[in-house]
Design a protein around this motif. Structure first.
Motif, PDB file in Angstrom:
ATOM      1  N   THR A 129      -1.746  -7.101  -3.715  1.00 29.92           N
ATOM      2  CA  THR A 129      -0.987  -8.211  -3.156  1.00 29.92           C
ATOM      3  C   THR A 129       0.368  -7.745  -2.637  1.00 29.92           C
ATOM      4  OG1 THR A 129      -1.982  -9.504  -4.917  1.00 29.92           O
ATOM      5  CG2 THR A 129      -0.241 -10.561  -3.655  1.00 29.92           C
ATOM      6  N   LEU A 130       1.011  -6.893  -3.421  1.00 34.45           N
ATOM      7  CA  LEU A 130       2.379  -6.505  -3.079  1.00 34.45           C
ATOM      8  C   LEU A 130       2.436  -5.482  -1.950  1.00 34.45           C
ATOM      9  CD1 LEU A 130       3.882  -6.243  -6.668  1.00 34.45           C
ATOM     10  CD2 LEU A 130       4.121  -8.115  -5.030  1.00 34.45           C
ATOM     11  N   PHE A 131       1.498  -4.545  -1.971  1.00 32.49           N
ATOM     12  CA  PHE A 131       1.686  -3.392  -1.079  1.00 32.49           C
ATOM     13  C   PHE A 131       0.578  -3.170  -0.063  1.00 32.49           C
ATOM     14  CE2 PHE A 131       3.650  -2.140  -5.222  1.00 32.49           C
ATOM     15  CZ  PHE A 131       4.957  -2.285  -4.813  1.00 32.49           C
ATOM     16  N   ALA A 132      -0.300  -4.148   0.120  1.00 33.59           N
ATOM     17  CA  ALA A 132      -1.466  -3.901   0.984  1.00 33.59           C
ATOM     18  C   ALA A 132      -1.075  -3.310   2.335  1.00 33.59           C
ATOM     19  CB  ALA A 132      -2.263  -5.183   1.170  1.00 33.59           C
ATOM     20  N   ALA A 133      -0.182  -3.985   3.029  1.00 30.05           N
ATOM     21  CA  ALA A 133       0.105  -3.552   4.389  1.00 30.05           C
ATOM     22  C   ALA A 133       0.740  -2.154   4.469  1.00 30.05           C
ATOM     23  CB  ALA A 133       0.949  -4.606   5.087  1.00 30.05           C
ATOM     24  N   PRO A 134       1.847  -1.879   3.715  1.00 34.49           N
ATOM     25  CA  PRO A 134       2.433  -0.533   3.832  1.00 34.49           C
ATOM     26  C   PRO A 134       1.500   0.581   3.373  1.00 34.49           C
ATOM     27  CG  PRO A 134       3.569  -1.832   2.143  1.00 34.49           C
ATOM     28  CD  PRO A 134       2.686  -2.757   2.878  1.00 34.49           C
ATOM     29  N   LEU A 135       0.620   0.287   2.409  1.00 28.74           N
ATOM     30  CA  LEU A 135      -0.221   1.355   1.874  1.00 28.74           C
ATOM     31  C   LEU A 135      -1.303   1.799   2.838  1.00 28.74           C
ATOM     32  CD1 LEU A 135      -0.622   0.559  -1.895  1.00 28.74           C
ATOM     33  CD2 LEU A 135       0.537   2.474  -0.814  1.00 28.74           C
ATOM     34  N   ALA A 136      -1.572   0.966   3.832  1.00 28.42           N
ATOM     35  CA  ALA A 136      -2.589   1.346   4.810  1.00 28.42           C
ATOM     36  C   ALA A 136      -2.216   2.668   5.472  1.00 28.42           C
ATOM     37  CB  ALA A 136      -2.736   0.253   5.856  1.00 28.42           C
ATOM     38  N   ASP A 137      -0.910   2.888   5.638  1.00 28.26           N
ATOM     39  CA  ASP A 137      -0.463   4.131   6.264  1.00 28.26           C
ATOM     40  C   ASP A 137      -0.758   5.348   5.401  1.00 28.26           C
ATOM     41  OD1 ASP A 137       0.406   2.759   8.417  1.00 28.26           O
ATOM     42  OD2 ASP A 137       2.463   2.552   7.692  1.00 28.26           O
ATOM     43  N   VAL A 138      -0.699   5.148   4.066  1.00 30.72           N
ATOM     44  CA  VAL A 138      -1.016   6.258   3.169  1.00 30.72           C
ATOM     45  C   VAL A 138      -2.476   6.667   3.360  1.00 30.72           C
ATOM     46  CG1 VAL A 138      -1.118   7.000   0.773  1.00 30.72           C
ATOM     47  CG2 VAL A 138       0.679   5.442   1.507  1.00 30.72           C
ATOM     48  N   ALA A 139      -3.333   5.656   3.476  1.00 30.97           N
ATOM     49  CA  ALA A 139      -4.751   5.945   3.666  1.00 30.97           C
ATOM     50  C   ALA A 139      -4.971   6.722   4.963  1.00 30.97           C
ATOM     51  CB  ALA A 139      -5.553   4.649   3.681  1.00 30.97           C
ATOM     52  N   PHE A 265      -6.448   2.552  -8.564  1.00 31.56           N
ATOM     53  CA  PHE A 265      -6.105   1.846  -7.334  1.00 31.56           C
ATOM     54  C   PHE A 265      -5.846   2.829  -6.198  1.00 31.56           C
ATOM     55  CE2 PHE A 265      -2.888  -0.014  -4.511  1.00 31.56           C
ATOM     56  CZ  PHE A 265      -3.605  -1.113  -4.056  1.00 31.56           C
ATOM     57  N   PHE A 266      -5.065   3.863  -6.479  1.00 28.69           N
ATOM     58  CA  PHE A 266      -4.703   4.794  -5.410  1.00 28.69           C
ATOM     59  C   PHE A 266      -5.886   5.644  -4.950  1.00 28.69           C
ATOM     60  CE2 PHE A 266      -0.436   3.610  -6.582  1.00 28.69           C
ATOM     61  CZ  PHE A 266       0.163   3.547  -5.342  1.00 28.69           C
ATOM     62  N   VAL A 267      -6.691   6.110  -5.919  1.00 29.40           N
ATOM     63  CA  VAL A 267      -7.841   6.920  -5.513  1.00 29.40           C
ATOM     64  C   VAL A 267      -8.861   6.053  -4.779  1.00 29.40           C
ATOM     65  CG1 VAL A 267      -9.723   8.372  -6.324  1.00 29.40           C
ATOM     66  CG2 VAL A 267      -7.477   8.586  -7.347  1.00 29.40           C
ATOM     67  N   GLY A 268      -9.044   4.823  -5.253  1.00 27.86           N
ATOM     68  CA  GLY A 268     -10.003   3.933  -4.613  1.00 27.86           C
ATOM     69  C   GLY A 268      -9.581   3.567  -3.206  1.00 27.86           C
ATOM     70  N   MET A 269      -8.288   3.538  -2.992  1.00 32.25           N
ATOM     71  CA  MET A 269      -7.756   3.153  -1.696  1.00 32.25           C
ATOM     72  C   MET A 269      -8.047   4.171  -0.608  1.00 32.25           C
ATOM     73  SD  MET A 269      -3.762   2.593  -1.228  1.00 32.25           S
ATOM     74  CE  MET A 269      -3.422   4.221  -0.648  1.00 32.25           C
ATOM     75  N   LEU A 270      -8.224   5.425  -1.011  1.00 31.47           N
ATOM     76  CA  LEU A 270      -8.425   6.461  -0.024  1.00 31.47           C
ATOM     77  C   LEU A 270      -9.841   6.359   0.504  1.00 31.47           C
ATOM     78  CD1 LEU A 270      -6.775   9.149  -2.206  1.00 31.47           C
ATOM     79  CD2 LEU A 270      -5.758   7.917  -0.299  1.00 31.47           C
ATOM     80  N   PRO A 271     -10.000   6.280   1.811  1.00 33.60           N
ATOM     81  CA  PRO A 271     -11.340   6.139   2.348  1.00 33.60           C
ATOM     82  C   PRO A 271     -12.192   7.300   1.850  1.00 33.60           C
ATOM     83  CG  PRO A 271      -9.703   6.097   4.094  1.00 33.60           C
ATOM     84  CD  PRO A 271      -8.988   6.421   2.842  1.00 33.60           C
ATOM     85  N   ALA A 272     -13.428   7.029   1.546  1.00 33.82           N
ATOM     86  CA  ALA A 272     -14.417   8.037   1.173  1.00 33.82           C
ATOM     87  C   ALA A 272     -14.329   8.496  -0.275  1.00 33.82           C
ATOM     88  CB  ALA A 272     -14.353   9.265   2.076  1.00 33.82           C
ATOM     89  N   ALA A 273     -13.184   8.311  -0.958  1.00 34.59           N
ATOM     90  CA  ALA A 273     -13.123   8.781  -2.333  1.00 34.59           C
ATOM     91  C   ALA A 273     -13.823   7.793  -3.261  1.00 34.59           C
ATOM     92  CB  ALA A 273     -11.685   9.004  -2.755  1.00 34.59           C
ATOM     93  N   GLY A 274     -13.213   6.648  -3.468  1.00 36.34           N
ATOM     94  CA  GLY A 274     -13.874   5.605  -4.232  1.00 36.34           C
ATOM     95  C   GLY A 274     -13.743   5.736  -5.727  1.00 36.34           C
ATOM     96  N   ALA A 275     -14.539   4.940  -6.423  1.00 32.78           N
ATOM     97  CA  ALA A 275     -14.347   4.729  -7.851  1.00 32.78           C
ATOM     98  C   ALA A 275     -14.882   5.869  -8.703  1.00 32.78           C
ATOM     99  CB  ALA A 275     -15.003   3.420  -8.256  1.00 32.78           C
ATOM    100  N   GLY A 317      -9.083  -1.351  -4.974  1.00 32.02           N
ATOM    101  CA  GLY A 317      -8.383  -0.477  -4.037  1.00 32.02           C
ATOM    102  C   GLY A 317      -9.200  -0.190  -2.792  1.00 32.02           C
ATOM    103  N   SER A 318     -10.517  -0.078  -2.969  1.00 29.97           N
ATOM    104  CA  SER A 318     -11.329   0.296  -1.814  1.00 29.97           C
ATOM    105  C   SER A 318     -11.498  -0.856  -0.824  1.00 29.97           C
ATOM    106  CB  SER A 318     -12.697   0.833  -2.251  1.00 29.97           C
ATOM    107  OG  SER A 318     -13.485  -0.199  -2.751  1.00 29.97           O
ATOM    108  N   LEU A 319     -11.061  -2.056  -1.224  1.00 28.11           N
ATOM    109  CA  LEU A 319     -11.056  -3.150  -0.252  1.00 28.11           C
ATOM    110  C   LEU A 319      -9.937  -2.969   0.759  1.00 28.11           C
ATOM    111  CD1 LEU A 319     -11.630  -6.242  -2.557  1.00 28.11           C
ATOM    112  CD2 LEU A 319     -13.247  -5.291  -0.939  1.00 28.11           C
ATOM    113  N   LEU A 320      -8.915  -2.206   0.358  1.00 29.26           N
ATOM    114  CA  LEU A 320      -7.735  -2.086   1.207  1.00 29.26           C
ATOM    115  C   LEU A 320      -8.013  -1.406   2.547  1.00 29.26           C
ATOM    116  CD1 LEU A 320      -4.235  -1.695  -0.072  1.00 29.26           C
ATOM    117  CD2 LEU A 320      -4.884  -0.299   1.856  1.00 29.26           C
ATOM    118  N   PRO A 321      -8.608  -0.192   2.535  1.00 26.26           N
ATOM    119  CA  PRO A 321      -8.896   0.415   3.839  1.00 26.26           C
ATOM    120  C   PRO A 321      -9.904  -0.405   4.639  1.00 26.26           C
ATOM    121  CG  PRO A 321      -9.856   1.724   2.065  1.00 26.26           C
ATOM    122  CD  PRO A 321      -8.976   0.699   1.440  1.00 26.26           C
TER     123      PRO A 321
END
Lengths: 505, 325
Positions: A129-139, A265-275, A317-321
């Protein structure tokens, strides 16, 4: 505070009676789908997807997300009760969940898994909720080199921290990596290791087939041999006292849980890595940080909490990308993406701006889905524990049927069933020789990802191997993996040095 | 036993009598008797999969089929798995397959014992287009800039795309021949992955389908340089075509449906009509406009002729790349 206004709008959508009903149905269905070995959230979402047209899009995505969540909770159930991970994300849960069940603490393990999943899911949704938009750049900063380094890190936490026998672990990883090369090569498109020209090998060997084989069939064979008449699991009783005890126990492990959630959350957020790597790393690190690492693998509650917080956090997290970049982080989110396209939504950077109702409706439903999932799960635990009280002869044949059906259902090929039986016998023999199964199964899951990103990096960097170290992010990951790999060895050396003077005394 | 056999013979005889008597009328009468399997020649989540599931959802929503359509992904081996499967389903009236260009390239590249001439063509729904993309932060504005930049890189220019021997790599090979350039081709698992890596700066250019890059384009992260179409694409009115710029580079991705060999003519007629109705729906029209797809409906013998012509063309293309078997 714009954020809060959006979220409030979202809750206005997700708290309507229709959507609440949908969430409860979704998590219940998901829970059972996830608990069946062989059926994972992918199948659940795939089956339900066409039915979602009868409700409006915002309710439809809520239904799918609820099933997704429910299945993530359910994955732990078969890992703990039967020792068969229903999905690759739940492999790490078997390490301690299964021994706990064998000690008669199945109920406690299930409670811990459910509560840990809730904590992981909730922390992760808050971060989302808090960081969805800025974190997209990390991905976006994650290219092939970083992907490779991350998978390497997952492997080393495992080898370095997990193993009782490092050599056997390494051998099983190699076997798993070899199996993972079966099928069509991504880079050249040529078929590799097509045994006996069987067309079934073109699609490679799936995780499910191997896991059901070595854990399911292998376990049945092993149990039949070792304890002909006795049940494989000590019957567990479940009382409110146990529930209370479970919650109290959980309270002691806030450090493990918060670390697992953030990592997940952070690992899941990265495309292709996942849970899957997330759960693995969380387990490894929990063991490293624990004051009693020797209890890991023998049925400690911490060994269930760590992977379960992390894999649920990663599934959020993987919903984010998927939402912000249109890149699914897992096969299930790929299906959710398909669903969104069907409803005329364009996932990608514009989604948050053009479809705020949809996005915030979905995010708020993750909160409600989490609450619903933990309640439904806790309510059903007595049922699951009761299933274990069946006579061994009955349970054994039921598990066998589940294994065969679960192996056949996703691909609908007899080829996979024969493979399961083959892996079952092979797994049984390896187990008799004390080889660990988890490295084999995980190498099969992570191997293709590792190979692909390794080769992509080398191709694009014109064969420069140093590229992995030169890039700051991937360099950091590689440095951490080296430390993780060497740390246990240093401990050994230390102990050895410390002991050395003693004979002289 | 005897009873069952005589009954089967009797019903078979009856059926053939009916067939003989009413062959021209039968078409309207045949209906699927059980759920229809829709085999998808690609894995879950990719462009082809998304489109196939869109078709399934429209069919379901508009009640175009009396029985449910069940999508099954058989993406292994660039669709080799699906092609083999369809070959084994000869004579089955309840299997259809969603295809892409690997329908011809896969049998050309690897010997899997499949001859696509034997399959039954049903309907071509659309032709997907290709566009040359760069990151919006780059200085490249025109095709000339692009060619100059690639030449200046001395072969280290990173072009991302799908698996080697698949569509993106063919388009890249066409570019290389036309402009006398050399790029480093980096294969990814799917078009969405390629677009993301282009935005993240891990590759230098791509030839994504518009649907794969559209989200990033609208967010101002990707810049289209030129389209591989004869006419400009509606969604990108300011992007010139290769043809306009004096380069005869046109490439399409076909999105069609086929059936196994030996499917009964009544079933073929049923499915063809179903796709005809699908082609006329509002949902499909809106989708093709938004996603820059060319809805180009084609059926029967004309479609078969198209497949064979395309197969010959791809044989030449692959031969030129040194990829043919």
């Amino acid at each position: 505070m714009e954020l809060m206004a959006h979220l409030a709008d979202g809750f206005a959508t997700s708290l309507t009676s229709l959507n609440l009903l949908i969430v409860v149905i979704g998590v219940t269905v998901g829970l059972f789908i996830g608990a069946m070995p062989g059926l994972g959230s992918v199948n659940g979402v795939a089956i339900i997807l066409p039915i979602t047209f009868i409700v409006p899009p915002s309710s439809a995505i809520i239904l799918l997300a609820a099933i997704y969540y429910g299945a993530m909770y359910g994955g732990a159930i078969s890992s703990i009760l039967l020792g068969i991970p229903g999905a690759s994300t739940a492999v790490a849960t078997t390490f301690d969940g299964r021994p706990m069940a064998q000690k008669g603490q199945a109920g406690l393990a299930l409670i811990a898994a459910a509560c840990a999943s809730f904590v992981g899911g909730t922390i992760s949704v808050v971060l989302f909720t808090l960081f969805a938009a800025p974190l997209a750049d990390v991905a976006l900063a994650f290219g092939p080199a970083e992907e490779f380094a991350l998978v390497l890190l997952a492997f080393t936490t495992f080898v370095g921290l997990g193993g009782d026998d490092v050599l056997k672990t390494l051998m099983m990883i190699c076997l798993g990596l070899a199996l993972s090369t079966v099928g069509l090569d991504l880079i050249s498109g040529q078929p590799r290791l097509i045994f006996f020209d069987q067309p079934g090998f073109y699609s490679g060997i799936s995780f499910l087939v191997l896991a059901i084989g070595v854990y399911g069939i292998g376990e049945i064979l092993y149990t039949i041999e070792t304890q002909k008449s006795a049940p494989s699991v000590t019957p567990a009783k479940l009382t409110f006292g146990e529930l209370w005890y479970g919650v109290k126990e959980l309270n002691k492990h806030w450090k493990t849980m918060s670390f697992g959630s953030i990592l997940g959350f952070f690992v899941g957020m990265l495309p292709a890595a996942g849970a899957t790597p997330a759960a693995l790393m969380s387990y490894g690190i929990a063991k490293l940080m624990s004051k009693t690492p020797e209890r890991f693998g023998k049925g400690t509650i911490e060994g269930v909490i760590a992977p379960e917080t992390s894999n649920n956090a990663a599934s959020t997290g993987s919903l984010l990308p998927m939402l912000t970049l249109g890149i699914p982080g897992s096969p299930t989110t790929a299906l959710l993406l398909g669903g969104m396209v069907m409803w005329g939504l364009v996932p990608g950077p514009m989604l948050f701006i053009e479809q705020p109702d949809f996005v915030w409706g979905l995010i708020s439903s993750l909160y409600t889905a989490n609450v619903a999932a933990v309640l439904v799960n806790l309510a059903l635990i007595p049922l699951f524990v009761w299933a274990l009280r069946m006579p061994f002869t009955v349970l054994c044949s039921l598990v066998f049927i589940l294994c065969i059906v679960g192996g056949f259902a996703p691909s609908q090929k007899m080829h996979d069933v024969w493979l399961i039986l083959g892996f079952g016998v092979g797994g049984y023999l390896l187990r008799k020789a004390d080889y660990p199964m988890a490295p084999l199964v995980l190498a099969l899951v992570l191997g293709p990802l590792m190979e692909k990103s390794f080769r992509q990096t080398l191709i694009s960097e014109q064969g420069n191997v140093l590229a992995f170290i030169e890039r700051p992010l991937s360099g950091t990951f590689i440095a951490i993996s080296v430390i993780f790999f060497l740390l246990p060895m240093l401990k050994h050396v230390n102990r050895w040095l410390g002991r050395k003077p003693s004979p002289a005394e | 036993m005897t009873y069952a056999i005589t009954r089967r013979i009797a019903s078979a005889a009856l059926a053939s009598a009916v067939l003989l008597a009413a062959a021209p009328l039968a078409a309207a009468d045949w209906k699927p008797q059980k759920p229809v399997e829709m085999v998808i020649m690609a894995g879950q989540g990719g462009g082809a999969d998304r489109l196939a599931r869109l078709f399934q959802s429209i069919i379901q929503k508009e009640n175009l089929s009396s029985m449910p359509i069940l999508p099954v992904n058989k993406g292994g081996g660039s669709g080799a798995e699906a092609l083999r499967y369809l070959k084994d389903k000869s004579g089955d009236d309840h299997v259809i397959m969603a295809t892409l260009n690997s329908y011809y390239t896969t049998p050309l590249r690897t010997d899997i014992g499949v001859n696509i001439e034997e399959f039954t063509p049903l309907a071509r729904m659309a032709l997907d287009t290709f566009v040359l993309w760069v990151n919006a932060d780059s200085d490249i504005q025109t095709l000339d800039d692009y060619v100059a930049a690639v030449k200046a890189s001395g072969g280290s220019w990173k072009m991302g795309g799908t698996g080697t021997g698949q569509e993106d790599s063919l388009v890249t090979a066409m570019l290389e021949t036309e402009f006398g350039i050399k790029v480093t081709y980096v294969p990814f698992k799917g078009g969405g992955d390629v677009a993301k890596n282009l935005v993240g700066g891990h590759i230098d250019s791509s030839v994504n389908n518009p649907s794969e890059a559209l989200g990033f384009y609208q967010a101002g992260k990707l810049r289209p340089i030129a389209a591989f179409t004869p006419d400009r694409i509606d969604v990108f009115p300011d992007t010139p075509t290769m043809t306009e710029l004096g380069h005869e580079l046109v490439y399409w991705m076909q999105r069609s449906f086929v059936a196994p060999s030996g499917m009964s003519p009544e079933a073929v007629a049923y499915y063809t009509e179903m796709f005809e109705k699908l082609n006329a729906t509002e949902e499909w029209k809106t989708y093709t406009q938004e996603k820059a797809l060319m809805a180009d409906f084609l059926t029967g013998d004309a479609l078969q002729a198209y497949f064979l012509e395309e197969r010959a063309k791809h044989g030449d293309l692959l031969g030129a790349m040194g990829e043919g078997s």
